[in-house]
Structure formats: structure tokens, C-alpha cells
Design an enzyme around this catalytic site. Structure first.
Site, mmCIF file in Angstrom:
data_model
loop_
_atom_site.group_PDB
_atom_site.id
_atom_site.type_symbol
_atom_site.label_atom_id
_atom_site.label_comp_id
_atom_site.label_asym_id
_atom_site.label_seq_id
_atom_site.Cartn_x
_atom_site.Cartn_y
_atom_site.Cartn_z
ATOM 1 N N CYS A 153 1.180 -1.521 -0.379
ATOM 2 C CA CYS A 153 0.388 -0.051 -0.350
ATOM 3 C C CYS A 153 1.548 1.217 0.184
ATOM 4 O O CYS A 153 0.400 2.571 -0.083
ATOM 5 C CB CYS A 153 -0.620 0.472 0.992
ATOM 6 S SG CYS A 153 -1.740 -1.108 1.652
HETATM 7 O O1 KQY Z 1 -4.253 0.519 0.927
HETATM 8 C C1 KQY Z 1 -3.952 0.630 2.357
HETATM 9 N N1 KQY Z 1 -4.317 -0.698 3.005
HETATM 10 C C2 KQY Z 1 -4.352 1.759 2.806
HETATM 11 C C3 KQY Z 1 -4.591 1.822 3.703
HETATM 12 C C4 KQY Z 1 -4.995 3.708 4.238
HETATM 13 C C5 KQY Z 1 -5.030 3.490 5.996
HETATM 14 C C6 KQY Z 1 -5.798 4.956 6.172
HETATM 15 N N2 KQY Z 1 -6.093 4.678 7.388
#
Ligand code: KQY
Length: 365
Positions: free
Chosen positions: A356
Site C-alpha cells: 500500500c
Molecule cells: O491501501 C491501504 N491499505 C491503505 C489504507 C489506508 C489507511 C488509512 N488510515
């Protein structure tokens, strides 16, 4: 750089698989205190580790707010390029450009609309205006033209492609109320296929239990190569993850990809449930409108959130007995790449993991 009104498919550009050659990796520096405990200090140490690790194999660009620029420049090694870029948080996979390539190795960017994983319905913070400009800025830095989709909301972590015409996603995310709720499933498929240059969409029903992204596929299932996927799995029938993994497995065994191949599925056991501690919870600023981080909450931990680059796989590990199994499995699946385990609890505490926080720039000319 130009904003294009055509589609990747019309122009002969396609999204390559992550396992194809990269020209580099982009990351955004973490700092917001209502998501990262202790003002992001522990997370910054891990982001440095991720950048150092990836930087051994390919060029890394770290995008940093003006407030954190000097600190990040100081903490990062010289071989990481540090550029100033406003942002709302550090999830470049989701808000950044999705890059596409053509047969002449020209690169373009797709600039989806970003709304913080669900906008005013169930998004994770407000505002998200700076995040929504990140993709455009990446394209400017790379001097590539971009497809801007003002009317289509998508995060990069909600799709995985095999580079040969198949895109995989989850119904839980792409059909969620906070994204493109005025569109039918078929209309959504058409946009994915037009811009990623795919012929087939695989719809896994749901992602990882308690994933605050509405079940991004990148935490659940990923292409190792065309025709082969890894799937997050648990053998514990009492774990709420079990039903999710089983339905994904049943679905994946029932479909073929764009080339008509049955998929080979490799199960990777998830770590044992990882819960937020009291100390960790107290370190996060409680701000109205952002997700609370409560002691005892289970985080969406999965080894599938790894990142593949030139000659390496950056794998999140959690000091869990399952770490060893995940490392062994990836060594078997990626025999030509070095498996780089990184202790990633601090990224998990922010709501995601290594995949991510990274976005690949494909190798161009
Ligand atoms: O892609 C993802 N798992 C991002 C998560 C974002 C979380 C923001 N608090």
C-alpha cells in the site's frame, strides 16, 4: 504534460504486472498524527527501512510534505530521491498514478479520482484534495501524459493485473457505496478494461477481515505471474477470515483468466490475529472524522501485502510463527528474487502494509 481524452486501450497502452521490470518505486513519507502513532516517528523508521531495502534494487523517490522535508532528507540515504509533495497521508499505491506502457516502452499515467476510500460515505479522512493531486504530480515528475478520470473513483490497491489481459479486484471494494455507486458492475468492468487494457475482470467477493479499505485485493490475493496467484488463508474455521478466504478460493477455482487458463492458487497462512495494544492506541491523536485506533482492535494483517520489484520481494513480517512459512513460500514462488522480510507492525498500525505504501514505475525507454 498533457491530459488525454482517449483510453489506454485505444492508444495501445496496458498496465504491466508488478513482476515486470521497473524503472523505480515511489513512496510518500508518513506524518499525520491521527493515523500514525507518536506523530509518525516509529513509522518513519520503517519507511526508511523500506526505502533502503528497495533502493538496493531500483531507484526510489520519496515524496514529502514541506514540513517534513528536512527531516526526511536527513533520515533517508543519499540514493533515495526526496521531492517535496503535499499530501494528506502516505498511501501512494492508492492515490498515486497507475502507470501503463506500450510496445515502444512509452509510459503514461492513469489519474483516477481518489476519495479517501469511500468519501463522505465511509472514507477514512477529510479532506483528501492533496492526495487527489499526487497522481498528476507523479506524471509531471516523470514527464508522462496522463488519463484523468474525473468520474471514476479507484485506489491502486484495489486492483491487481497479470499484464496479459486479466484484472483482479473485490466486490466488497469496487461495488461499495462510497465509490462508484451510480454505476453498474458491467459499467465498472468496462472502465477497468478500457484503462488497464484488459479483457477480463475477476471479482473476488471480499478481502481481509477488518480491512478499512473495504477489502482491497492487494491484501488478499496477488498475481505471482500470469496464471498463478497467492491467496491469504487460514485453517482456523472459527476465524472470521476463514469464510472470506474460502469463498475467494472457491471463486478462484471456478474461473479462468483472460487467456482461458485455470489459475494455480498458492495459499499463504495469515499471521495469528494481531491486536492494537493500549500503548499503541494512546499514541494516536483521536480526531473526529478519522478511524479510532482502539486497544484490542484486530488489524488486517496479511503477508499478501508484499511488494515485488527488480530482483526482490519486500515482505511484511510481524514476529509471528507464520513469518517463516511465508518467507519459505515466497522463496519457492520467486526463485530468482531475494526475499527481503521487513518488520512492518508500524505500517500495519496505520491501516495497510508495504504494498500500500509503494507504487511502481514500469521500465520505459
Ligand atoms: O491501501 C491501504 N491499505 C491503505 C489504507 C489506508 C489507511 C488509512 N488510515
Amino acid at each position: 504534460m498533457k491530459k488525454l481524452n482517449t483510453t489506454s486501450k485505444q492508444d495501445g497502452f496496458r498496465m504491466p504486472g508488478e513482476f515486470e521490470k521497473h524503472a523505480g518505486t515511489y513512496i510518500i513519507w508518513p506524518e499525520r498524527p491521527d493515523n500514525w502513532r507518536l506523530g509518525g516517528k516509529p513509522a518513519q523508521e520503517v519507511f526508511v527501512k523500506v526505502a533502503q531495502t528497495i533502493g538496493k534494487y531500483e531507484p526510489v523517490t520519496m515524496c514529502v510534505s514541506k514540513e517534513q522535508y528536512s527531516n526526511a532528507r536527513e533520515m533517508l540515504p543519499d540514493y533515495v530521491r526526496v521531492v517535496e509533495m503535499s499530501n494528506n497521508d502516505s498511501w501512494i499505491r492508492d492515490c498515486g498514478a497507475t502507470f501503463v506502457v506500450n510496445d515502444n516502452k512509452e509510459v503514461r499515467g492513469i489519474d483516477w479520482t481518489f476519495n479517501s476510500w469511500g468519501g463522505l460515505v465511509d472514507g477514512l479522512y477529510f479532506p483528501w484534495d492533496q492526495d487527489d493531486k499526487v497522481a498528476m504530480k507523479m506524471c509531471e515528475l516523470e514527464r508522462v501524459d496522463r488519463y484523468r478520470l474525473d468520474d471514476f473513483i479507484l485506489e491502486g490497491g484495489s486492483i491487481h493485473v497479470d499484464g496479459e489481459g486479466t484484472v483482479m479486484t473485490t466486490e466488497e471494494c469496487l461495488l461499495s457505496a462510497g465509490r462508484n455507486s451510480s454505476m453498474t458492475k458491467e459499467e465498472i468492468e468496462k472502465v477497468l478494461c478500457d484503462y488497464l487494457n484488459c479483457e477480463k475482470v475477476l471479482w473476488i467477493p471480499r478481502g481481509i477481515y477488518n480491512d478499512e479499505t473495504n477489502g482491497h485485493v492487494d491484501n488478499m490475493c496477488s498475481f505471482v505471474k500470469p496464471g498463478e496467484v497467492v491467496l491469504a488463508w487460514t485453517d482456523d474455521e472459527n476465524d472470521p477470515q476463514y469464510e472470506r478466504s474460502l469463498e475467494a478460493y472457491n471463486y478462484l477455482t471456478s474461473v479462468t483468466d483472460a487467456k482461458g487458463r485455470k489459475l494455480k492458487i498458492h495459499k499463504i497462512l495469515t499471521p495469528s490475529p494481531i491486536l492494537i495494544t493500549k500503548e499503541e492506541s494512546l499514541g494516536v491523536d483521536a480526531v473526529d472524522g478519522t478511524l479510532p485506533r482502539q486497544e484490542g482492535d484486530r488489524m488486517a494483517a496479511s503477508y499478501v501485502n508484499y511488494y515485488v520489484g527488480n530482483g526482490f520481494v519486500a515482505l511484511p513480517v510481524f514476529n509471528d510463527p507464520h513469518d517463516k512459512l511465508a518467507i519459505e513460500k515466497l522463496e519457492e514462488l520467486y526463485p530468482d528474487r531475494v526475499i527481503e522480510p521487513i518488520y512492518a507492525r508500524e505500517i500495519l498500525l496505520g491501516g495497510g502494509n508495504i504494498h500500500c505504501i509503494t507504487q511502481q514505475l514500469p521500465a520505459g525507454k
